[in-house]
Scaffold this motif. Structure first.
Motif, PDB file in Angstrom:
ATOM      1  N   PRO A 157       6.591  88.034  62.354  1.00  0.00           N
ATOM      2  CA  PRO A 157       7.712  87.514  62.898  1.00  0.00           C
ATOM      3  C   PRO A 157       8.462  86.905  61.820  1.00  0.00           C
ATOM      4  N   THR A 158       9.746  87.023  61.597  1.00  0.00           N
ATOM      5  CA  THR A 158      10.510  86.567  60.555  1.00  0.00           C
ATOM      6  C   THR A 158      10.279  85.334  60.264  1.00  0.00           C
ATOM      7  N   ARG A 159      10.037  84.315  61.413  1.00  0.00           N
ATOM      8  CA  ARG A 159       9.804  83.017  61.027  1.00  0.00           C
ATOM      9  C   ARG A 159       8.548  82.829  60.171  1.00  0.00           C
ATOM     10  N   LEU A 160       7.950  83.492  60.201  1.00  0.00           N
ATOM     11  CA  LEU A 160       6.473  83.316  59.412  1.00  0.00           C
ATOM     12  C   LEU A 160       6.587  83.695  57.942  1.00  0.00           C
ATOM     13  N   VAL A 161       7.890  84.198  57.794  1.00  0.00           N
ATOM     14  CA  VAL A 161       7.906  84.702  56.165  1.00  0.00           C
ATOM     15  C   VAL A 161       8.571  83.902  55.406  1.00  0.00           C
ATOM     16  N   LYS A 162       7.938  83.281  54.455  1.00  0.00           N
ATOM     17  CA  LYS A 162       8.490  82.491  53.366  1.00  0.00           C
ATOM     18  C   LYS A 162       9.093  83.193  52.141  1.00  0.00           C
ATOM     19  N   GLU A 163       8.385  84.064  51.891  1.00  0.00           N
ATOM     20  CA  GLU A 163       8.582  85.227  50.834  1.00  0.00           C
ATOM     21  C   GLU A 163       8.119  86.497  50.855  1.00  0.00           C
ATOM     22  N   MET A 164       8.779  87.691  50.514  1.00  0.00           N
ATOM     23  CA  MET A 164       8.040  88.839  50.453  1.00  0.00           C
ATOM     24  C   MET A 164       7.986  89.575  49.272  1.00  0.00           C
ATOM     25  N   LYS A 165       7.321  90.258  48.981  1.00  0.00           N
ATOM     26  CA  LYS A 165       6.975  91.059  47.458  1.00  0.00           C
ATOM     27  C   LYS A 165       7.397  92.358  48.110  1.00  0.00           C
ATOM     28  N   PHE A 166       8.433  92.938  47.448  1.00  0.00           N
ATOM     29  CA  PHE A 166       8.826  94.252  47.852  1.00  0.00           C
ATOM     30  C   PHE A 166       8.221  95.289  46.913  1.00  0.00           C
ATOM     31  N   GLU A 167       7.857  96.284  47.547  1.00  0.00           N
ATOM     32  CA  GLU A 167       7.073  97.352  46.652  1.00  0.00           C
ATOM     33  C   GLU A 167       7.972  98.593  46.814  1.00  0.00           C
ATOM     34  N   PRO A 168       7.745  99.574  45.513  1.00  0.00           N
ATOM     35  CA  PRO A 168       8.420 100.676  45.585  1.00  0.00           C
ATOM     36  C   PRO A 168       7.923 101.707  46.874  1.00  0.00           C
ATOM     37  N   GLU A 169       8.915 102.650  47.114  1.00  0.00           N
ATOM     38  CA  GLU A 169       8.481 103.521  48.432  1.00  0.00           C
ATOM     39  C   GLU A 169       8.011 102.992  49.791  1.00  0.00           C
ATOM     40  N   ARG A 170       8.657 101.760  50.011  1.00  0.00           N
ATOM     41  CA  ARG A 170       8.341 101.240  51.266  1.00  0.00           C
ATOM     42  C   ARG A 170       9.688 101.052  51.881  1.00  0.00           C
ATOM     43  N   TYR A 171      10.029 101.164  53.141  1.00  0.00           N
ATOM     44  CA  TYR A 171      11.016 101.117  54.001  1.00  0.00           C
ATOM     45  C   TYR A 171      11.088 100.100  54.855  1.00  0.00           C
ATOM     46  N   TYR A 172      11.503  98.803  54.345  1.00  0.00           N
ATOM     47  CA  TYR A 172      11.344  97.462  55.387  1.00  0.00           C
ATOM     48  C   TYR A 172      12.470  97.501  56.053  1.00  0.00           C
ATOM     49  N   SER A 173      12.380  97.122  57.435  1.00  0.00           N
ATOM     50  CA  SER A 173      13.384  96.986  58.310  1.00  0.00           C
ATOM     51  C   SER A 173      13.088  95.604  59.151  1.00  0.00           C
ATOM     52  N   ARG A 174      14.429  95.268  59.924  1.00  0.00           N
ATOM     53  CA  ARG A 174      14.175  93.996  60.678  1.00  0.00           C
ATOM     54  C   ARG A 174      14.499  94.452  62.274  1.00  0.00           C
ATOM     55  N   ALA A 175      13.842  93.862  62.939  1.00  0.00           N
ATOM     56  CA  ALA A 175      14.201  94.215  64.355  1.00  0.00           C
ATOM     57  C   ALA A 175      14.264  92.833  65.140  1.00  0.00           C
ATOM     58  N   GLY A 176      15.398  92.515  65.942  1.00  0.00           N
ATOM     59  CA  GLY A 176      15.645  91.283  66.705  1.00  0.00           C
ATOM     60  C   GLY A 176      15.782  91.547  67.861  1.00  0.00           C
ATOM     61  N   GLY A 177      15.681  90.022  68.641  1.00  0.00           N
ATOM     62  CA  GLY A 177      16.083  90.065  69.962  1.00  0.00           C
ATOM     63  C   GLY A 177      14.941  90.317  70.823  1.00  0.00           C
ATOM     64  N   PHE A 178      13.611  90.520  70.544  1.00  0.00           N
ATOM     65  CA  PHE A 178      12.448  90.684  71.636  1.00  0.00           C
ATOM     66  C   PHE A 178      12.618  89.411  72.328  1.00  0.00           C
ATOM     67  N   MET A 179      12.140  89.757  73.585  1.00  0.00           N
ATOM     68  CA  MET A 179      11.888  88.445  74.594  1.00  0.00           C
ATOM     69  C   MET A 179      10.255  88.183  74.145  1.00  0.00           C
ATOM     70  N   ASN A 199       7.288 103.009  57.966  1.00  0.00           N
ATOM     71  CA  ASN A 199       6.211 104.065  58.065  1.00  0.00           C
ATOM     72  C   ASN A 199       4.656 103.493  58.273  1.00  0.00           C
ATOM     73  N   GLY A 200       4.788 102.165  58.758  1.00  0.00           N
ATOM     74  CA  GLY A 200       3.642 101.658  58.901  1.00  0.00           C
ATOM     75  C   GLY A 200       2.715 101.216  57.983  1.00  0.00           C
ATOM     76  N   ASP A 201       3.296 101.081  56.481  1.00  0.00           N
ATOM     77  CA  ASP A 201       2.487 100.584  55.333  1.00  0.00           C
ATOM     78  C   ASP A 201       2.350  99.288  55.426  1.00  0.00           C
ATOM     79  N   ALA A 202       1.436  98.630  54.625  1.00  0.00           N
ATOM     80  CA  ALA A 202       1.223  97.424  54.358  1.00  0.00           C
ATOM     81  C   ALA A 202       2.640  96.722  53.589  1.00  0.00           C
ATOM     82  N   ILE A 203       2.611  95.451  54.410  1.00  0.00           N
ATOM     83  CA  ILE A 203       3.619  94.454  53.633  1.00  0.00           C
ATOM     84  C   ILE A 203       2.934  93.361  52.902  1.00  0.00           C
ATOM     85  N   THR A 204       3.241  92.838  51.821  1.00  0.00           N
ATOM     86  CA  THR A 204       2.650  91.718  51.269  1.00  0.00           C
ATOM     87  C   THR A 204       3.882  90.470  51.289  1.00  0.00           C
ATOM     88  N   PHE A 205       3.519  89.362  51.888  1.00  0.00           N
ATOM     89  CA  PHE A 205       4.174  88.235  52.082  1.00  0.00           C
ATOM     90  C   PHE A 205       3.525  87.067  51.873  1.00  0.00           C
TER      91      PHE A 205
END
Length: 229
Positions: A157-179, A199-205
């Protein structure tokens, strides 16, 4: 709280966005309310509502296609074929973390026997799926303290993210408006947005501790750090 982990897989899926009309767009992955709908179908509970929470892990890259379909429409009692463009999720594959104190044990009992009272599908009746049990945990505790950024393969959930660590060869996306909350009788409240890796790879945040609540939690389930909502 307890937790049960199971997988959902199909050739296609369609989780229709409620803000679309003639062109039926889909969310890029399964919605929280759809997951709980599947839990209700397994248990045989109509109009299923619960305070249990879920986490979603993507086990296959997110890919969508648009397909022209002929849908059956009605007008003043007569029926007709109506060309409609439908966006579909291709080869959806999810790991679901279902946690709480209400229906986890009952859900585990049904999944362990491969049973479901009603058919289970990924957003539409033409996208049938068979839930496959992976694990059951008698005790799961929320994480309240951490000394370094967390790493997860689940959607966040975007509300839980204070800071993200962006890594190479990762494809980060945002999806909104879910009930987020289904109240019963086809009524919903609150919406939620997510960050995910395509791609389902790990996110560091680094989580925002101010957003941790009964509604949004972070837990450790087995080897996976999971955001529950």
């Amino acid at each position: 709280m307890e937790a049960v982990v199971f997988d959902l897989k199909s050739d296609l899926a369609h989780f229709r966005r409620p803000d679309t009309t003639s062109t039926q767009l889909t969310y890029p992955f399964i919605s929280p309310t759809a997951v709980k709908g599947i839990a209700g179908a397994i248990l045989g509970i109509e109009d299923f509502t619960t305070r249990d929470k879920i986490g979603i892990q993507l086990l296959h890259p997110v890919k969508t296609v648009s397909q022209q379909m002929s849908m059956l429409g009605k007008d003043s009692g007569s029926t007709f074929n109506r060309p409609t463009t439908v966006e579909l999720v291709v080869k959806p594959f999810y790991r679901i973390y279902y946690a709480g104190d209400e229906y986890v044990r009952d859900l585990y009992r049904f999944l362990s026997k491969g049973r479901a009272v009603y058919p289970t599908y990924l957003g539409s009746a033409y996208a049938l799926t068979k839930p496959v049990l992976q694990a059951y945990y008698e005790q799961v505790e929320p994480l309240r303290e951490w000394s370094e950024p967390l790493r997860t393969r689940c959607v966040i959930p975007t509300r839980l993210v204070k800071e993200m660590k962006f890594e190479p060869e990762r494809y980060y996306s945002r999806a909104g408006g879910f009930m987020l909350v289904y109240k019963g009788s086809r009524e919903f409240e609150k919406s939620i947005d997510f960050v995910y890796e395509r791609n389902g790879d790990a996110i560091t945040f680094l989580p925002d501790k101010r957003q941790i609540s009964d509604e949004l939690q972070i837990v450790q389930i087995g080897d996976e750090t999971v955001c529950l909502f």
